[in-house]
Scaffold this motif. Structure first.
Motif, PDB file in Angstrom:
ATOM      1  N   GLN A  90       0.838  -1.109   0.003  1.00  0.00           N
ATOM      2  CA  GLN A  90       0.070   0.141  -0.036  1.00  0.00           C
ATOM      3  C   GLN A  90       1.035   1.267  -0.095  1.00  0.00           C
ATOM      4  OE1 GLN A  90      -0.761  -2.600   2.566  1.00  0.00           O
ATOM      5  NE2 GLN A  90      -1.915  -3.625   0.812  1.00  0.00           N
ATOM      6  N   ILE A  91       2.092   1.225   0.414  1.00  0.00           N
ATOM      7  CA  ILE A  91       3.073   2.142   0.157  1.00  0.00           C
ATOM      8  C   ILE A  91       4.333   1.691  -0.509  1.00  0.00           C
ATOM      9  CG2 ILE A  91       4.660   3.772   1.630  1.00  0.00           C
ATOM     10  CD1 ILE A  91       2.587   3.196   4.140  1.00  0.00           C
ATOM     11  N   ALA A  92       5.004   2.745  -1.440  1.00  0.00           N
ATOM     12  CA  ALA A  92       5.969   2.394  -2.052  1.00  0.00           C
ATOM     13  C   ALA A  92       7.031   3.511  -1.992  1.00  0.00           C
ATOM     14  CB  ALA A  92       6.117   1.991  -3.601  1.00  0.00           C
ATOM     15  N   VAL A  93       8.320   3.322  -1.877  1.00  0.00           N
ATOM     16  CA  VAL A  93       9.219   4.361  -1.863  1.00  0.00           C
ATOM     17  C   VAL A  93      10.110   4.146  -2.610  1.00  0.00           C
ATOM     18  CG1 VAL A  93      11.174   3.459  -0.161  1.00  0.00           C
ATOM     19  CG2 VAL A  93      10.931   6.069  -0.378  1.00  0.00           C
ATOM     20  N   SER A  94      10.863   5.119  -3.858  1.00  0.00           N
ATOM     21  CA  SER A  94      11.706   4.877  -4.475  1.00  0.00           C
ATOM     22  C   SER A  94      12.828   5.930  -4.403  1.00  0.00           C
ATOM     23  CB  SER A  94      11.391   5.320  -6.300  1.00  0.00           C
ATOM     24  OG  SER A  94      11.049   6.470  -6.200  1.00  0.00           O
ATOM     25  N   ILE A  95      14.107   5.299  -4.667  1.00  0.00           N
ATOM     26  CA  ILE A  95      15.281   6.205  -4.820  1.00  0.00           C
ATOM     27  C   ILE A  95      16.267   6.138  -5.927  1.00  0.00           C
ATOM     28  CG2 ILE A  95      17.569   6.753  -3.101  1.00  0.00           C
ATOM     29  CD1 ILE A  95      15.357   4.227  -1.703  1.00  0.00           C
ATOM     30  N   THR A  96      16.637   7.204  -6.644  1.00  0.00           N
ATOM     31  CA  THR A  96      17.481   7.250  -7.639  1.00  0.00           C
ATOM     32  C   THR A  96      18.312   8.465  -7.610  1.00  0.00           C
ATOM     33  OG1 THR A  96      17.643   7.365 -10.056  1.00  0.00           O
ATOM     34  CG2 THR A  96      15.775   8.304  -9.217  1.00  0.00           C
ATOM     35  N   GLY A  97      19.647   8.256  -7.709  1.00  0.00           N
ATOM     36  CA  GLY A  97      20.724   9.310  -7.387  1.00  0.00           C
ATOM     37  C   GLY A  97      22.167   9.100  -7.850  1.00  0.00           C
ATOM     38  N   ILE A  98      22.769  10.212  -7.427  1.00  0.00           N
ATOM     39  CA  ILE A  98      24.269  10.014  -7.854  1.00  0.00           C
ATOM     40  C   ILE A  98      24.974   9.945  -6.520  1.00  0.00           C
ATOM     41  CG2 ILE A  98      26.399  11.100  -8.918  1.00  0.00           C
ATOM     42  CD1 ILE A  98      24.142  12.404 -10.645  1.00  0.00           C
ATOM     43  N   ALA A  99      25.570   8.835  -6.089  1.00  0.00           N
ATOM     44  CA  ALA A  99      26.080   8.773  -4.732  1.00  0.00           C
ATOM     45  C   ALA A  99      27.661   8.952  -4.971  1.00  0.00           C
ATOM     46  CB  ALA A  99      26.094   7.088  -4.633  1.00  0.00           C
ATOM     47  N   GLY A 100      28.090   8.946  -6.044  1.00  0.00           N
ATOM     48  CA  GLY A 100      29.575   9.336  -6.393  1.00  0.00           C
ATOM     49  C   GLY A 100      30.451   8.158  -6.474  1.00  0.00           C
ATOM     50  N   PRO A 101      31.703   8.324  -6.767  1.00  0.00           N
ATOM     51  CA  PRO A 101      32.257   9.621  -6.927  1.00  0.00           C
ATOM     52  C   PRO A 101      31.964  10.117  -8.278  1.00  0.00           C
ATOM     53  CG  PRO A 101      33.950   7.942  -7.196  1.00  0.00           C
ATOM     54  CD  PRO A 101      32.627   7.189  -6.900  1.00  0.00           C
ATOM     55  N   GLY A 102      31.924  11.417  -8.485  1.00  0.00           N
ATOM     56  CA  GLY A 102      31.911  11.899  -9.661  1.00  0.00           C
ATOM     57  C   GLY A 102      30.348  12.684  -9.829  1.00  0.00           C
ATOM     58  N   GLY A 103      29.615  12.930 -10.871  1.00  0.00           N
ATOM     59  CA  GLY A 103      28.517  13.577 -10.909  1.00  0.00           C
ATOM     60  C   GLY A 103      28.997  14.652 -12.375  1.00  0.00           C
ATOM     61  N   SER A 104      28.198  15.589 -12.374  1.00  0.00           N
ATOM     62  CA  SER A 104      28.302  16.761 -13.372  1.00  0.00           C
ATOM     63  C   SER A 104      28.077  18.092 -12.672  1.00  0.00           C
ATOM     64  CB  SER A 104      27.689  16.442 -14.597  1.00  0.00           C
ATOM     65  OG  SER A 104      26.298  16.268 -14.574  1.00  0.00           O
ATOM     66  N   ASP A 105      28.067  18.997 -13.524  1.00  0.00           N
ATOM     67  CA  ASP A 105      27.742  20.551 -13.089  1.00  0.00           C
ATOM     68  C   ASP A 105      26.107  20.283 -13.399  1.00  0.00           C
ATOM     69  OD1 ASP A 105      30.193  21.439 -12.795  1.00  0.00           O
ATOM     70  OD2 ASP A 105      30.095  22.358 -15.053  1.00  0.00           O
ATOM     71  N   HIS A 106      25.445  19.610 -14.363  1.00  0.00           N
ATOM     72  CA  HIS A 106      23.872  19.634 -14.272  1.00  0.00           C
ATOM     73  C   HIS A 106      23.247  18.844 -13.159  1.00  0.00           C
ATOM     74  CE1 HIS A 106      20.181  19.414 -16.107  1.00  0.00           C
ATOM     75  NE2 HIS A 106      20.144  18.411 -16.163  1.00  0.00           N
ATOM     76  N   LYS A 107      23.859  17.700 -12.999  1.00  0.00           N
ATOM     77  CA  LYS A 107      23.761  16.596 -11.828  1.00  0.00           C
ATOM     78  C   LYS A 107      24.906  16.122 -11.096  1.00  0.00           C
ATOM     79  CE  LYS A 107      19.730  14.721 -14.111  1.00  0.00           C
ATOM     80  NZ  LYS A 107      18.954  13.583 -14.850  1.00  0.00           N
ATOM     81  N   PRO A 108      25.164  16.918  -9.908  1.00  0.00           N
ATOM     82  CA  PRO A 108      26.130  16.863  -9.147  1.00  0.00           C
ATOM     83  C   PRO A 108      26.120  15.578  -8.255  1.00  0.00           C
ATOM     84  CG  PRO A 108      24.488  18.671  -8.107  1.00  0.00           C
ATOM     85  CD  PRO A 108      24.221  18.047  -9.353  1.00  0.00           C
ATOM     86  N   GLU A 109      27.432  14.956  -7.748  1.00  0.00           N
ATOM     87  CA  GLU A 109      27.363  13.862  -6.752  1.00  0.00           C
ATOM     88  C   GLU A 109      26.461  14.375  -5.406  1.00  0.00           C
ATOM     89  OE1 GLU A 109      30.912  12.298  -3.919  1.00  0.00           O
ATOM     90  OE2 GLU A 109      31.408  12.751  -5.932  1.00  0.00           O
ATOM     91  N   GLY A 110      25.969  13.448  -5.043  1.00  0.00           N
ATOM     92  CA  GLY A 110      24.866  13.840  -3.897  1.00  0.00           C
ATOM     93  C   GLY A 110      23.513  14.209  -4.037  1.00  0.00           C
ATOM     94  N   ARG A 111      23.112  14.186  -5.483  1.00  0.00           N
ATOM     95  CA  ARG A 111      22.014  14.653  -5.734  1.00  0.00           C
ATOM     96  C   ARG A 111      21.059  13.333  -5.768  1.00  0.00           C
ATOM     97  NH1 ARG A 111      20.569  18.126 -10.675  1.00  0.00           N
ATOM     98  NH2 ARG A 111      21.187  19.698  -8.943  1.00  0.00           N
ATOM     99  N   VAL A 112      19.937  13.284  -4.776  1.00  0.00           N
ATOM    100  CA  VAL A 112      19.202  11.867  -4.893  1.00  0.00           C
ATOM    101  C   VAL A 112      17.466  12.427  -4.925  1.00  0.00           C
ATOM    102  CG1 VAL A 112      18.321   9.967  -3.639  1.00  0.00           C
ATOM    103  CG2 VAL A 112      20.507  10.981  -3.368  1.00  0.00           C
ATOM    104  N   CYS A 113      16.906  11.701  -5.903  1.00  0.00           N
ATOM    105  CA  CYS A 113      15.644  11.902  -5.961  1.00  0.00           C
ATOM    106  C   CYS A 113      14.632  10.715  -5.453  1.00  0.00           C
ATOM    107  CB  CYS A 113      15.146  12.125  -7.416  1.00  0.00           C
ATOM    108  SG  CYS A 113      16.081  13.211  -8.367  1.00  0.00           S
ATOM    109  N   PHE A 114      13.496  11.081  -4.675  1.00  0.00           N
ATOM    110  CA  PHE A 114      12.861  10.274  -4.058  1.00  0.00           C
ATOM    111  C   PHE A 114      11.464  10.154  -4.611  1.00  0.00           C
ATOM    112  CE2 PHE A 114      16.208  11.486  -1.378  1.00  0.00           C
ATOM    113  CZ  PHE A 114      16.711  10.179  -0.803  1.00  0.00           C
TER     114      PHE A 114
END
Length: 156
Positions: A90-114
């Protein structure tokens, strides 16, 4: 406290949950299932690290991935919705992100969408900028944040 509180809150309300994880690789499901009795609450977990897995297992649309990239709120929304639709939870959580190392100017390391999907409720999405804490700390922070989202949903 996090995982146990989620389990207790879900058990008290008679709801089950599902997880759809990318950058955390199953850490949320592992934190929950580490606790005895979690089978009363944890219905299933999806680890969808690749885009192909997101599409095949959760029904994320190729067009969404192409338009926004895997680390985006639209993909987090489709991941959470897909986990809810493809489970008995009845409940669901999602996680997608950039754990690193790395990333970009557009999507930096540490950005996580839930994403947080609940039956009969509009799906919520949010982005958290944890910063370049290092891979382990970003993943731990994302796991803790996902557990907090689940707790808030279970208590609502």
């Amino acid at each position: 406290m996090g995982a146990r509180a989620v389990l207790d809150a879900c058990k008290a309300r008679g709801v089950m949950l599902a997880t759809a994880e990318s950058c955390t690789g199953g850490m949320v499901a592992a934190a929950l299932t580490e606790i005895a009795g979690s089978s009363a609450v944890v219905e299933r977990g999806f680890v969808t690290y690749s885009n192909a897995a997101k599409m095949e297992m959760l029904g994320v649309r190729a067009a969404t991935l192409e338009a926004h990239g895997a680390v985006s709120e639209p993909v987090a929304r489709e991941m959470a919705d897909g986990a809810l639709a493809r489970s008995r939870a009845q409940i669901a959580v999602s996680i997608t992100g950039i754990a690193g190392p790395g990333g970009s100017d557009h999507k930096p390391e540490g950005r996580v969408c839930f994403g947080l999907a609940r039956e009969s409720t509009p799906t919520r999405v949010e982005t958290v900028e944890f910063g370049a804490l290092g891979r382990d700390k970003v993943r731990q922070a994302a796991c803790a944040h996902a557990l907090a989202l689940l707790l808030s949903a279970a208590q609502a």
